[in-house]
Design a protein around this motif. Structure first.
Motif, short mmCIF file in Angstrom:
data_model
loop_
_atom_site.label_atom_id
_atom_site.label_comp_id
_atom_site.label_asym_id
_atom_site.label_seq_id
_atom_site.Cartn_x
_atom_site.Cartn_y
_atom_site.Cartn_z
N PHE A 1 -1.79 2.51 -16.07
CA PHE A 1 -2.02 1.78 -14.82
C PHE A 1 -3.31 2.33 -14.22
O PHE A 1 -3.46 3.54 -14.09
CB PHE A 1 -0.83 2.02 -13.89
N PHE B 1 9.79 2.30 -2.38
CA PHE B 1 11.02 1.49 -2.41
C PHE B 1 10.91 0.26 -3.30
O PHE B 1 11.92 -0.32 -3.69
CB PHE B 1 11.38 1.04 -0.98
N CYS C 1 2.91 -4.03 -5.34
CA CYS C 1 1.55 -3.50 -5.12
C CYS C 1 0.53 -4.34 -5.85
O CYS C 1 -0.65 -4.25 -5.59
CB CYS C 1 1.46 -2.06 -5.57
N LYS D 1 11.75 12.73 -6.33
CA LYS D 1 12.22 12.35 -4.99
C LYS D 1 12.02 10.84 -4.83
O LYS D 1 10.93 10.36 -4.52
CB LYS D 1 11.47 13.10 -3.89
N GLU E 1 -2.50 -4.27 4.59
CA GLU E 1 -1.61 -4.71 3.51
C GLU E 1 -0.33 -5.21 4.19
O GLU E 1 0.40 -4.42 4.79
CB GLU E 1 -1.29 -3.53 2.58
N VAL F 1 3.54 7.50 -5.85
CA VAL F 1 3.26 6.07 -5.71
C VAL F 1 3.81 5.64 -4.36
O VAL F 1 4.98 5.91 -4.05
CB VAL F 1 3.90 5.23 -6.84
N GLY F 2 2.98 4.98 -3.57
CA GLY F 2 3.42 4.54 -2.24
C GLY F 2 2.23 4.08 -1.43
O GLY F 2 1.20 3.67 -1.98
N SER F 3 2.35 4.17 -0.12
CA SER F 3 1.30 3.64 0.76
C SER F 3 0.06 4.54 0.76
O SER F 3 0.13 5.73 0.43
CB SER F 3 1.84 3.53 2.18
N MET G 1 -1.72 3.96 -4.72
CA MET G 1 -1.45 3.64 -3.32
C MET G 1 -1.58 2.14 -3.02
O MET G 1 -1.43 1.33 -3.90
CB MET G 1 -2.39 4.48 -2.46
N GLU H 1 14.03 6.93 -0.06
CA GLU H 1 15.32 7.06 0.64
C GLU H 1 15.88 5.69 1.00
O GLU H 1 17.04 5.59 1.41
CB GLU H 1 15.15 7.94 1.89
N THR I 1 8.42 8.54 -5.14
CA THR I 1 8.33 7.11 -5.47
C THR I 1 8.63 6.21 -4.27
O THR I 1 9.32 6.62 -3.33
CB THR I 1 9.26 6.77 -6.65
P1 NAD Z 1 5.69 4.91 1.54
O1 NAD Z 1 4.34 5.51 1.43
O2 NAD Z 1 6.23 4.64 2.89
O3 NAD Z 1 6.77 5.84 0.81
C1 NAD Z 1 6.51 6.40 -0.46
C2 NAD Z 1 7.21 7.75 -0.56
O4 NAD Z 1 6.66 8.64 0.41
C3 NAD Z 1 8.71 7.65 -0.31
O5 NAD Z 1 9.38 8.46 -1.26
C4 NAD Z 1 8.86 8.20 1.11
O6 NAD Z 1 10.07 8.89 1.31
C5 NAD Z 1 7.70 9.15 1.25
N1 NAD Z 1 7.20 9.22 2.64
C6 NAD Z 1 7.26 8.24 3.58
N2 NAD Z 1 6.67 8.66 4.73
C7 NAD Z 1 6.22 9.90 4.51
C8 NAD Z 1 5.50 10.85 5.29
N3 NAD Z 1 5.15 10.60 6.55
N4 NAD Z 1 5.18 12.04 4.73
C9 NAD Z 1 5.51 12.32 3.46
N5 NAD Z 1 6.20 11.45 2.67
C10 NAD Z 1 6.54 10.26 3.17
O7 NAD Z 1 5.66 3.57 0.64
P2 NAD Z 1 6.77 2.45 0.52
O8 NAD Z 1 6.80 1.67 1.78
O9 NAD Z 1 8.02 3.03 0.00
O10 NAD Z 1 6.12 1.56 -0.64
C11 NAD Z 1 5.21 0.52 -0.42
C12 NAD Z 1 3.79 0.97 -0.64
O11 NAD Z 1 3.64 1.48 -1.97
C13 NAD Z 1 2.78 -0.17 -0.54
O12 NAD Z 1 1.64 0.29 0.14
C14 NAD Z 1 2.45 -0.48 -1.99
O13 NAD Z 1 1.18 -1.07 -2.22
C15 NAD Z 1 2.51 0.89 -2.59
N6 NAD Z 1 2.70 0.83 -4.04
C16 NAD Z 1 1.63 1.13 -4.82
C17 NAD Z 1 1.75 1.05 -6.20
C18 NAD Z 1 0.60 1.36 -7.09
O14 NAD Z 1 0.80 1.55 -8.27
N7 NAD Z 1 -0.61 1.43 -6.57
C19 NAD Z 1 2.98 0.67 -6.76
C20 NAD Z 1 4.06 0.39 -5.91
C21 NAD Z 1 3.91 0.48 -4.54
#
Ligand code: NAD
Length: 506
Positions: A458, A159, A291, A183, A391, A234-236, A258, A186, A157
């Motif tokens: 979603f 942040f 997001c 997980k 973004e 969920v993340g970048s 993403m 962090e 997940t």
């Molecule tokens: P992130 O991708 O940096 O981190 C997400 C997860 O991936 C974290 O748990 C992190 O520890 C892990 N991670 C980070 N770098 C990594 C790597 N190199 N290899 C493997 N794992 C890694 O995202 P963030 O900055 O925590 O969150 C913001 C992003 O999440 C934005 O792009 C936002 O649009 C997106 N987001 C999307 C949704 C959705 O539903 N589409 C919802 C919330 C956030």
């Protein structure tokens, strides 16, 4: 031991949850969890060792043997209790969340509440995980389906919603009979851990929910581990694409929600006051770290003259620490996020966009060290500019102009992202045309942030999503279960067997 080391030892540590126990990690790699309004170190989070990660997966695998057969009513009652505990602890959860993430207390409660809705939904699992039955598909033959849990599932997940997004994942996975390894980010793992503690208190058995901490190595181990059957991320877009490729390669089901660049279309017939308020709230609320934030506004025709009033509304928003009453815009999550957003604003100026409102260096008395950027508006933005292509994930709104609704739709459909979009208009015909023609997964009609409630899923699309099933709602029941189709016939004792049948018919 030095005085400095003594102080560091006094800082609380975030625990791992393995086999129903909160355990101190033995790792040597730690990271500070920092209050983004003050830079105070709130806790230290471990990057779990390979042995600890494997122990979490092993405990989930062992717990699955009994959890998969636990009656529906028992599973449902745990989530009934869990939703009650989350309600009772709402203020405490929101306070932890604001301290480590920065958003306002009201917004932090919203973060918890949107997750709580999924927990309530999980409590209705008896009605959600139903198979189908067709009677007499051939003479004396019935066919039915079972929706069986997969085994150990994992969640990774981000942040920005440290309560809601973990709650999108483990309640539905566990309610459908799976066990889970989570997980969290962090950067702000403390509220997630408090939610995990409440889940134990609600009666989630040992090993059914496990929480590990870490970064890229922990994520890669999850992608590769042969005992993990499905991964929700969920993340970048950068990390999600990596997770999708790596975990799919290892034979897992994967869903990755993403990054985004969400556009709003403002038609000149819209209710001006409502529209500008909605726009300012959706662009700058949570400091733009959503997001589903509206980060691009396309003003159509005469609506282009609304820009000064939009800037006025944005300027009136109060930038301050999330704990201070009346705050509209809190700090960015980290110093590096602050550097990145400030750098992108600089880039926008350099590439020729007009800086209508400059939110850099806001005065925030008492919080001089906070990662604050105030509402920022660029106009004259074009698709080639970096501030449009990337973004920004900060309180920065890009304003563009279009002569017609179709020109605006074309612009949105040409953007690689497909998370959310919204139109503001009083015309039903225009709204319907938009809804039909727009190629984005979540559409708001006079609704700025159209995140679906949990009876739906979603549904981000295109570049914002990999995998075909979304989190929570109906789709996630499919994601977290394997459909088994049973075709059965029972012979009457007195039935006389016919000759051997070598054709394909039943
Ligand atoms: P992130 O991708 O940096 O981190 C997400 C997860 O991936 C974290 O748990 C992190 O520890 C892990 N991670 C980070 N770098 C990594 C790597 N190199 N290899 C493997 N794992 C890694 O995202 P963030 O900055 O925590 O969150 C913001 C992003 O999440 C934005 O792009 C936002 O649009 C997106 N987001 C999307 C949704 C959705 O539903 N589409 C919802 C919330 C956030």
């Amino acid at each position: 031991m030095t005085a400095q080391a003594n102080t560091r030892n006094a800082i609380p540590t975030v625990k791992l949850l393995i086999g129903g126990e909160l355990v101190e990690s033995t790792t040597r790699e730690w990271r500070d969890v920092v209050n983004p309004a003050t830079q105070e170190v709130l806790a230290r989070v471990p990057f779990a060792t390979v042995e600890e990660m494997n122990a979490a997966v092993a405990s989930a695998k062992e717990a699955f043997k009994t959890w998969r057969k636990t009656p529906i009513g028992t599973r449902a009652r745990i989530f009934l209790k869990y939703q009650q505990l989350i309600r009772e602890n709402m203020k405490e959860l929101a306070a932890i969340l604001t301290a480590e993430q920065g958003k306002t207390l009201a917004d932090a409660e919203g973060d918890v509440f949107r997750g709580l809705e999924v927990v309530e939904h999980a409590a209705g699992i008896g009605n959600l995980q139903l198979g189908e039955l067709a009677n007499n598909v051939a003479g004396g033959v019935d066919t039915y389906t079972l929706l069986q849990p997969l085994g150990v599932c994992a969640g990774i997940t981000p942040f920005n919603f440290p309560a809601m997004i973990p709650l999108w994942m483990f309640p539905m996975a566990i309610a459908t009979g799976n066990t889970f390894v989570l997980k969290p980010s962090e950067q702000d793992p403390m509220v997630t851990m408090r939610l995990a503690e409440l889940a134990l208190e609600a009666g989630i058995p040992a090993g059914v929910l496990n929480v590990v901490h870490g970064g890229a190595e922990a994520v890669n181990l999850i992608c590769d581990h042969p005992d993990i059957k499905a991964v929700s991320f969920v993340g970048s877009t950068r990390v999600g694409t990596h997770v999708y490729n790596r975990a799919s390669q290892a034979g897992k089901r994967v869903q990755c929600m993403m990054g985004a660049k969400n556009h709003a279309i403002i038609l000149p017939d819209a209710n001006k006051e409502q529209t500008l308020n909605n726009l300012a709230g959706a662009a700058f609320g949570a400091a733009g770290q959503r997001c589903m934030a509206l980060s691009v506004a396309i003003l159509v025709g005469e609506a282009q003259s609304w820009l000064p009033e939009l800037a006025e509304k944005a300027r009136s928003l109060k930038v301050n620490a999330g704990v201070e009453p009346g705050t509209d815009v809190g700090p960015l999550v980290s110093c590096s996020a602050f550097e990145r957003v400030s750098g992108l604003i600089e880039r926008g100026v350099g590439e020729g966009a007009e800086l209508v409102l400059d939110g850099r260096n806001p005065e925030v008395p008492g919080y001089a060290k906070g990662n604050f950027v105030g509402p920022t508006i660029f106009s004259g933005v074009t698709p080639e500019m970096t501030i449009y292509k990337e973004e920004i994930f900060g309180p920065v709104l890009c304003v563009m102009a279009a002569d017609s609704l179709d020109e605006a739709i074309e612009l949105i459909n040409a953007n690689p992202n497909g998370n959310g979009t919204a139109i503001f208009t009083r015309s039903g015909a225009a709204a319907r045309h938009f809804q039909e023609e727009i190629d984005v997964g979540q559409v708001g009609i006079n609704v700025p942030i159209p995140v679906p409630v949990p009876m739906f899923s979603f549904t981000g699309s295109r570049g914002s999503k990999l995998g075909d099933l979304g989190p929570y709602g109906k789709q996630v029941v499919q994601f977290y279960t394997q459909t088994k189709t049973v075709t059965e016939r029972w012979f009457d004792e007195n039935e006389v067997g016919g000759p051997v049948n070598t054709t394909i018919n039943l």
